[in-house]
Design an enzyme around this catalytic site. Sequence first.
Site, short mmCIF file in Angstrom:
data_model
loop_
_atom_site.label_atom_id
_atom_site.label_comp_id
_atom_site.label_asym_id
_atom_site.label_seq_id
_atom_site.Cartn_x
_atom_site.Cartn_y
_atom_site.Cartn_z
N VAL B 16 52.97 24.37 -12.83
CA VAL B 16 52.68 24.79 -14.06
C VAL B 16 51.61 25.97 -14.10
O VAL B 16 51.69 26.57 -15.08
CB VAL B 16 52.09 23.51 -14.50
CG1 VAL B 16 51.15 23.76 -16.08
CG2 VAL B 16 52.90 22.27 -14.51
N GLU B 131 47.95 18.37 -24.63
CA GLU B 131 49.25 18.25 -24.97
C GLU B 131 50.28 18.00 -24.09
O GLU B 131 51.18 17.44 -24.02
CB GLU B 131 49.56 19.34 -25.88
CG GLU B 131 50.83 19.18 -26.68
CD GLU B 131 51.21 18.07 -27.52
OE1 GLU B 131 51.62 17.02 -27.28
OE2 GLU B 131 50.64 18.26 -28.56
N VAL B 134 51.26 14.60 -21.85
CA VAL B 134 52.26 13.47 -22.19
C VAL B 134 53.47 14.22 -22.54
O VAL B 134 53.55 14.85 -23.58
CB VAL B 134 51.86 12.62 -23.27
CG1 VAL B 134 52.85 11.48 -23.84
CG2 VAL B 134 50.26 11.88 -22.73
N ILE B 138 57.44 17.66 -25.95
CA ILE B 138 57.30 17.09 -27.21
C ILE B 138 55.78 17.24 -27.56
O ILE B 138 54.74 16.53 -26.86
CB ILE B 138 57.65 15.60 -26.94
CG1 ILE B 138 59.06 15.40 -26.47
CG2 ILE B 138 57.70 14.88 -28.49
CD1 ILE B 138 59.51 13.91 -26.33
N GLY B 189 66.09 16.22 -7.47
CA GLY B 189 64.73 16.55 -7.70
C GLY B 189 64.30 15.82 -8.83
O GLY B 189 62.93 16.21 -9.04
N ASP B 203 53.81 5.63 -14.10
CA ASP B 203 53.70 6.86 -14.68
C ASP B 203 53.79 6.84 -16.21
O ASP B 203 52.96 7.25 -16.99
CB ASP B 203 54.82 7.93 -14.28
CG ASP B 203 54.92 9.27 -15.03
OD1 ASP B 203 54.11 10.05 -14.53
OD2 ASP B 203 55.69 9.12 -15.75
N LYS B 207 50.80 7.47 -19.42
CA LYS B 207 51.31 8.06 -20.75
C LYS B 207 50.90 7.18 -21.99
O LYS B 207 50.34 7.62 -22.94
CB LYS B 207 52.70 8.77 -20.71
CG LYS B 207 52.76 9.82 -19.75
CD LYS B 207 54.34 10.24 -19.37
CE LYS B 207 54.26 11.20 -18.23
NZ LYS B 207 55.78 11.36 -17.90
#
EC number: 1.1.1.3
Lengths: 338, 338
Positions: B16, B131, B134, B138, B189, B203, B207
Amino acid sequence: MERRVVKVGLLGLGTVGSGVVKMLRTKQEELAQKCGYEIEIQRILVRDLDKKRGVDVERSLLTRDVRDILDDPEVQIVIEVMGGESGTRDIVLESLLSGKHVITANKDLVALHGAQLHNAADSKNVELLYEAAVAGAIPIVRVLKQSFAADQVREVMGIVNGTTNFILSKMTQENASYEDALREAQALGYAEADPHADVSGLDAARKMAILASISMRQAVPLADVQLQGIEGVTQEDIAEAKALGLVIKLIGRARREGDAIEVSVSPMRLPDSHPLAQVNDCFNAVYVYADALGEAMLYGRGAGEMPTASAVVGDLLAVLRGRKFAAQQQVEWIGRLA
Amino acid sequence: MERRVVKVGLLGLGTVGSGVVKMLRTKQEELAQKCGYEIEIQRILVRDLDKKRGVDVERSLLTRDVRDILDDPEVQIVIEVMGGESGTRDIVLESLLSGKHVITANKDLVALHGAQLHNAADSKNVELLYEAAVAGAIPIVRVLKQSFAADQVREVMGIVNGTTNFILSKMTQENASYEDALREAQALGYAEADPHADVSGLDAARKMAILASISMRQAVPLADVQLQGIEGVTQEDIAEAKALGLVIKLIGRARREGDAIEVSVSPMRLPDSHPLAQVNDCFNAVYVYADALGEAMLYGRGAGEMPTASAVVGDLLAVLRGRKFAAQQQVEWIGRLA
């Protein structure tokens, strides 16, 4: 935190205007906590002082003279929910040029005069927001402006007219004829007695001109939108599509083609597996394809008193929490000190 | 407009982080036009100075010492994309308390320490945005905070874990066994060698704790989320559901029950006609039901380098265009004059 009062002028007290008044009243305390301002409606422009309204309003708030709002320096924010085009443009333009922030739910206004109004707003560093003008309950304007701000949008596809989507859904799911489906839409109040603006695709074209302008960051005039309505769609077309695993939808589409932006509204055959294929009845949805974010879709109700009012009040909060309003307050404060 | 420079500290240069660096470089001019600031990366915290990266970065930008960022008064914004919990919390907390705005993509951090971090941000009037934490592509955090700001959210239902949605989609569409579908997800993956965090629902629970806290405006601790994973879902369960016109999805759900907020993650049977039933493969979607807006849904990719980076950069623009950053600049300016 000390709370200041902010005064709002409301243009129009029809369905949406009444919804806005109701929301501002019932949520007064909650909204004040969120933005730090007590929101007061200073004046409401109406055509008829004596008409029965969807909400009780003190007679002294009503006026038939728009100057009572435009010339009132205490009114910092104007909410336009009266509709109309050229007359309304003049009023909104003057509001912006006199340093008032404007929120409007008027798609015709924004589709036809958006570029001019944006220039006026920029010149005075005030906000012009119109989430309620496109696809009522779907926050597509905010998402395109903010969440896709760092991205490059390639294509937008939308089901942005609930009436035609209802008609096509009836024809698809119940094998209704176009005429029967239209009559049912009229009986339910989804279509007007004169359904031309919806079924011709004009209403969708206005919304697509707005969405294309925002997403492609380039003013797209309404006249450039290629337009085909659903009047020519027959039961046979729908049956033929169905046999091929396809669904017919009235799709607004905006695409980059080299340097040009192509915008159209027309009945399209979508594969069953396309996210837009499952959007039925009065629902709206907008599908966006962007370089970094890939594909995304927003789905919700297209219209209605409270969804639209909620979008307007959401914009009002955005103005009050935004940088431009804060800057204005500061300038005013410094002015008072001087 | 004269452009000022804003300096950003980047914590982490993995997938990221590299995406963020790429985006800030390729879009430098465009971003500056949008927010009025030239964005410069001042320093990047990494663990290993010599590791091969997904992007070329000047060696002099890299540091292994977080103090190079925390103690640098020129760094006004910190972007945290390194992951981790308690150590990261301390760093983010110190950033906020020293008046730096923070953007993070770290769902574990926000789910576990969100309330504490929000308090710190509020105490210094700086932004804390997440943002990207989550459902990657979206923009659900922004929509819940802004578009639903004037509304009361009753219920949120989400498919917020792409791995489990992929597995259930394979089991539904191709009659695959749980084991085979999991192996395929691992081969592609989509799932880790140790898939526990995904398949157990943990997970998704993180969220949902975040989404519940935002939408219900009340901190929901992760420990309060009721949790059931998909390990127990069999081919027979799916076939049985299918025969009834139902689809099994791992659904995160947050609801108001009187004054309490109930949050759960569990496999649920949805009717085919439910908007979430059509969300397949790695896609995420969040369905919201609110008093005024009615029902709405957002749909898109849940993860990936560029979607996540795009969400981070979108948050960065939001900071630079926001009221809190402007206020800070003003205070600093007045300080310089004094």
